[in-house]
Design an enzyme around this catalytic site. Sequence first.
Site, short mmCIF file in Angstrom:
data_model
loop_
_atom_site.label_atom_id
_atom_site.label_comp_id
_atom_site.label_asym_id
_atom_site.label_seq_id
_atom_site.Cartn_x
_atom_site.Cartn_y
_atom_site.Cartn_z
N PRO A 17 0.79 -1.24 0.00
CA PRO A 17 0.00 0.00 0.00
C PRO A 17 0.82 1.29 0.00
O PRO A 17 0.30 2.33 -0.33
CB PRO A 17 -0.80 -0.11 1.29
CG PRO A 17 0.06 -0.93 2.19
CD PRO A 17 0.76 -1.91 1.29
N ASP A 18 2.10 1.23 0.34
CA ASP A 18 2.83 2.45 0.65
C ASP A 18 3.95 2.73 -0.34
O ASP A 18 5.11 2.85 0.03
CB ASP A 18 3.38 2.34 2.07
CG ASP A 18 3.81 3.68 2.63
OD1 ASP A 18 3.54 4.71 2.00
OD2 ASP A 18 4.42 3.70 3.71
N SER A 19 3.60 2.84 -1.63
CA SER A 19 4.58 3.18 -2.64
C SER A 19 3.91 4.05 -3.69
O SER A 19 2.72 3.91 -3.95
CB SER A 19 5.14 1.90 -3.28
OG SER A 19 6.15 2.21 -4.19
#
Length: 165
Positions: A17-19
């Site tokens: 989720p964190d890119s």
Amino acid sequence: RFFEQNFGKRCKVFWLPDSFGYSSQLPQLMHLADMKYFFTQKLSWNNVNKFPLTTFWWVGLDGTKSLTHMAPSETYNAQCTPEELVRSVKNHRDKVYSNTSLLVYGNGDGGGGPLASMIERLRRMKNVDGLPKTEMALPTDFYQKIEQTTTALPSWKGELVSCCI
């Protein structure tokens, strides 16, 4: 293989989720690793160019497809509030094809995960008039339900990127 060796199951969801971007080769690499599904979220943080899809087939350079979902709540730290549920419906760009989405909740950055109070709020909001219906389920269940109930989804070919936020 780690999940298979330690938990007895092979992971089917590539959960990242964190890119802010992904190479167009990723669907092929996922396929080679026996992963069918892709989840991301941070592409939605672009203030200029909103990504146009929520649930779609991501088609890689070689034509390999991966069922992809991007949380329309636009967070991976949802606190399970009514506002977040409503935002998920409002921001869902592919309701014509599928009217369901994932809500990724908990205290993410820095750890902590879901709190009992968040789970209780979701339980209480499960079937409240005026709010989207909620159901606790595994991400794999979500993707399998999409595959079983959706006859067509839009496609996106190439890399997934979010320029500047």
